[in-house]
Enzyme design. Sequence first.
Site, PDB file in Angstrom:
ATOM      1  N   SER A  86       6.025  -6.470   3.800  1.00 50.99           N
ATOM      2  CA  SER A  86       5.369  -5.346   4.461  1.00 50.99           C
ATOM      3  C   SER A  86       4.674  -5.722   5.757  1.00 50.99           C
ATOM      4  O   SER A  86       4.545  -4.891   6.659  1.00 50.99           O
ATOM      5  CB  SER A  86       4.349  -4.711   3.507  1.00 50.99           C
ATOM      6  OG  SER A  86       3.450  -5.686   3.009  1.00 50.99           O
ATOM      7  N   HIS A 107      -3.445  -4.257   5.677  1.00 51.93           N
ATOM      8  CA  HIS A 107      -2.259  -4.554   6.488  1.00 51.93           C
ATOM      9  C   HIS A 107      -2.621  -4.357   7.962  1.00 51.93           C
ATOM     10  O   HIS A 107      -3.505  -3.563   8.282  1.00 51.93           O
ATOM     11  CB  HIS A 107      -1.094  -3.629   6.134  1.00 51.93           C
ATOM     12  CG  HIS A 107      -0.390  -3.990   4.867  1.00 51.93           C
ATOM     13  ND1 HIS A 107      -0.888  -3.651   3.633  1.00 51.93           N
ATOM     14  CD2 HIS A 107       0.770  -4.662   4.633  1.00 51.93           C
ATOM     15  CE1 HIS A 107      -0.065  -4.099   2.694  1.00 51.93           C
ATOM     16  NE2 HIS A 107       0.939  -4.716   3.275  1.00 51.93           N
TER      17      HIS A 107
END
Length: 261
Positions: free
Chosen positions: A37, A244
């Site tokens: 990711s 993230h």
Amino acid sequence: MKSIASLLSAAALGAAMLLSPGVAHAAAPNYVSLGDSYASGVGTRTYITSSGSCQRSTKAYSYIDAARIGANLTFVACSGAKVADVTANQLPSVTSSTNIVSVQVGGNDAGFSSVITECAKPSWLGDCTSAVAGAQTIINNTLPGRLNTLYSSIRSRAAAAHVVVVGYPRLFNGTDCNAGTFFSPDEMTRLNATADLLNSKISAAASAAGFTFVNPTSKFIGHSVCGSPEWINGLSNPVSESYHPNVTGQAAFADLVQPAL
């Protein structure tokens, strides 16, 4: 006034130049982006519809860098990928015609997402110590062998390709500013140390394979969760965007990775 001979000579030279083959232009390099990711661009909140649950973003560093260097990008990084997933589902895109490969994987093998989830709980509800210890055991004892096998497979499929291995940033600056999480200073320190450990093992495997390693740690200091500005999302809605790199963080990764390409 020029003589007829000189005019004819110039005309002949011009004709010869027109008939001669032009200067050859180098073909655009073929660039394959592998990983999880962090490589696909989760955290940027904008995804290519056709990528589905892989959540690939045009804001991801490989997408940015491919445009910068004029490369043909094969973008197969996928959210949630472990080393085994890269091997099974992404590696077939690496071929003898591949010129550049970037690969960023290993965090999911260590279970980093579940570790973060456990450590975000209040101390009376979660067991951060055990979660971190479990992740470090995998990083020390299991991950190196997996990475060595993957890197060897990349090299065997694309013997002449330039391969860039990308590491992970520390997530914390020492402050937890999110109302829904309960990271203690000690927990944040141990989680950052685990990111450093992960990078050290990835770097060692990359070096053994003869690949270039890009370490984002120093560039992200001061810009992780609760940083100013923040390049890594804290607790977010939807939760999958949490921890993230955001759009600015992916741009920072692009600046780091491009020179290595």
